[in-house]
Design a protein around this motif. Structure first.
Motif, PDB file in Angstrom:
ATOM      1  N   GLU A 122      12.623  23.776 -20.093  1.00 34.94           N
ATOM      2  CA  GLU A 122      13.584  22.988 -20.918  1.00 34.94           C
ATOM      3  C   GLU A 122      15.283  22.257 -20.439  1.00 34.94           C
ATOM      4  OE1 GLU A 122      16.155  21.574 -24.320  1.00 34.94           O
ATOM      5  OE2 GLU A 122      14.139  22.656 -23.976  1.00 34.94           O
ATOM      6  N   TYR A 125      14.177  19.223 -19.083  1.00 39.73           N
ATOM      7  CA  TYR A 125      13.306  18.315 -19.961  1.00 39.73           C
ATOM      8  C   TYR A 125      14.767  17.546 -19.729  1.00 39.73           C
ATOM      9  CZ  TYR A 125      13.922  16.110 -24.465  1.00 39.73           C
ATOM     10  OH  TYR A 125      14.157  15.992 -25.683  1.00 39.73           O
ATOM     11  N   GLN A 126      16.518  19.075 -20.355  1.00 38.91           N
ATOM     12  CA  GLN A 126      17.862  17.886 -20.313  1.00 38.91           C
ATOM     13  C   GLN A 126      18.129  17.492 -19.095  1.00 38.91           C
ATOM     14  OE1 GLN A 126      19.541  18.995 -22.826  1.00 38.91           O
ATOM     15  NE2 GLN A 126      18.133  19.919 -23.963  1.00 38.91           N
ATOM     16  N   VAL A 129      17.259  14.027 -19.275  1.00 43.55           N
ATOM     17  CA  VAL A 129      18.209  13.353 -20.661  1.00 43.55           C
ATOM     18  C   VAL A 129      18.700  13.628 -19.860  1.00 43.55           C
ATOM     19  CG1 VAL A 129      18.565  13.793 -23.097  1.00 43.55           C
ATOM     20  CG2 VAL A 129      16.809  14.888 -23.527  1.00 43.55           C
ATOM     21  N   GLN A 130      19.453  14.254 -19.704  1.00 41.44           N
ATOM     22  CA  GLN A 130      21.227  13.427 -18.979  1.00 41.44           C
ATOM     23  C   GLN A 130      20.735  12.469 -17.896  1.00 41.44           C
ATOM     24  OE1 GLN A 130      22.954  17.327 -16.887  1.00 41.44           O
ATOM     25  NE2 GLN A 130      22.395  18.299 -19.477  1.00 41.44           N
ATOM     26  N   LYS A 132      18.367   9.836 -18.185  1.00 38.02           N
ATOM     27  CA  LYS A 132      18.838   8.549 -18.794  1.00 38.02           C
ATOM     28  C   LYS A 132      19.811   7.924 -19.565  1.00 38.02           C
ATOM     29  CE  LYS A 132      13.392   9.650 -19.656  1.00 38.02           C
ATOM     30  NZ  LYS A 132      12.655  10.312 -21.079  1.00 38.02           N
ATOM     31  N   GLU A 133      20.216   9.315 -20.209  1.00 33.76           N
ATOM     32  CA  GLU A 133      22.190   8.745 -20.609  1.00 33.76           C
ATOM     33  C   GLU A 133      22.884   8.190 -19.993  1.00 33.76           C
ATOM     34  OE1 GLU A 133      23.124  11.800 -22.895  1.00 33.76           O
ATOM     35  OE2 GLU A 133      21.909  12.140 -23.875  1.00 33.76           O
ATOM     36  N   GLU A 144      21.891  15.245 -11.069  1.00 34.83           N
ATOM     37  CA  GLU A 144      21.162  14.919 -11.916  1.00 34.83           C
ATOM     38  C   GLU A 144      19.236  15.511 -11.264  1.00 34.83           C
ATOM     39  OE1 GLU A 144      24.018  13.962 -14.968  1.00 34.83           O
ATOM     40  OE2 GLU A 144      23.563  13.078 -12.496  1.00 34.83           O
ATOM     41  N   GLU A 194       9.447  12.191 -15.085  1.00 31.04           N
ATOM     42  CA  GLU A 194       8.725  12.578 -16.450  1.00 31.04           C
ATOM     43  C   GLU A 194       7.565  13.113 -16.319  1.00 31.04           C
ATOM     44  OE1 GLU A 194       8.869  11.383 -21.186  1.00 31.04           O
ATOM     45  OE2 GLU A 194       9.673   9.741 -19.490  1.00 31.04           O
TER      46      GLU A 194
END
Length: 221
Positions: A122, A125-126, A129-130, A132-133, A144, A194
């Motif tokens: 998890e 995964y977070q 996401v961070q 990509k943002e 990251e 990924e």
């Protein structure tokens, strides 16, 4: 200082190792104070402090506020001398550093394939996401990226591998940013992360190793 001349505190580390052996100190024993080490080794306290900081970074000693410095339950003091002789030399060590990081990270990944928990899955995964943002907003997700790799090494549940990896990457952390700044590299790095994440999630060790090998090769640290 020439490249063939060792830094003072690396020599101090060697001498501290000798003191540990001479005084027959073991796990849980207290090291002599900074002042005593300075006197016994006839070097400045700042060099002693640097040497102790390096040993603490590698999790071989711990400083307890108001009490002193103690040897942690661990044994391979020669490792410190070998590792730091590579890490803290001149730029000629870069190739060795890169190769060593690659070996450590791939072995850690191999262990992580069996040992990784859902909590670490998890977290990866977070971080994806961070990252990509951050990138979507035009910012380079250097932290990251660093944490993604660190999380995988943490997930292998081997403290020594983690300490070695942190030492290698902290020393050369600027290389991560330099790598990600290359044209087109950031978008590709996100895809590679990924792929590593998805393989780990499936516990597909062969695919994870392949994805990580490709990623490290492309990263050119």
């Amino acid at each position: 200082m020439s490249s063939g001349q060792p830094k003072v505190y690396i020599e101090v580390i060697k001498q501290i190792n000798n003191i540990i052996n001479d005084d027959q100190l073991g796990s849980g024993d207290k090291l002599p104070s900074e002042r005593e080490l300075s006197d016994r080794l006839d070097v400045g306290r700042s060099s002693v402090r640097e040497a102790l900081r390096a040993l603490e970074l590698l999790d071989l000693i711990e400083t307890r506020r108001g009490e002193g410095t103690y040897i942690k339950p661990f044994g391979s003091y020669r490792l410190v001398e070998i590792l730091l002789s590579f890490l803290l030399k001149d730029e000629n060590a870069r190739k060795d550093l890169t190769e060593t990081r690659r070996i450590i990270e791939l072995e850690a990944l191999k262990l992580a394939c069996d040992r990784i928990t859902e909590e670490y899955i998890e977290k990866l995964y977070q971080l994806l996401v961070q990252a990509k943002e951050e990138w979507a907003h035009g910012d380079l997700p250097v932290e990251e990226d660093y944490l993604f790799h660190r999380t995988i090494v943490e997930a292998c549940d081997n403290r020594l591998l983690l300490n070695l990896w942190v030492s290698l990457v902290e020393y050369n952390k600027v290389a991560i940013e330099r790598s990600l700044k290359r044209e087109g590299r950031m978008s590709l790095a996100l895809i590679e992360h990924e792929n590593i994440y998805l393989a780990l999630k499936k516990r597909d060790c062969k695919q994870a190793m392949l994805a990580m090998s490709r990623h490290l090769e492309n990263s050119r640290f």
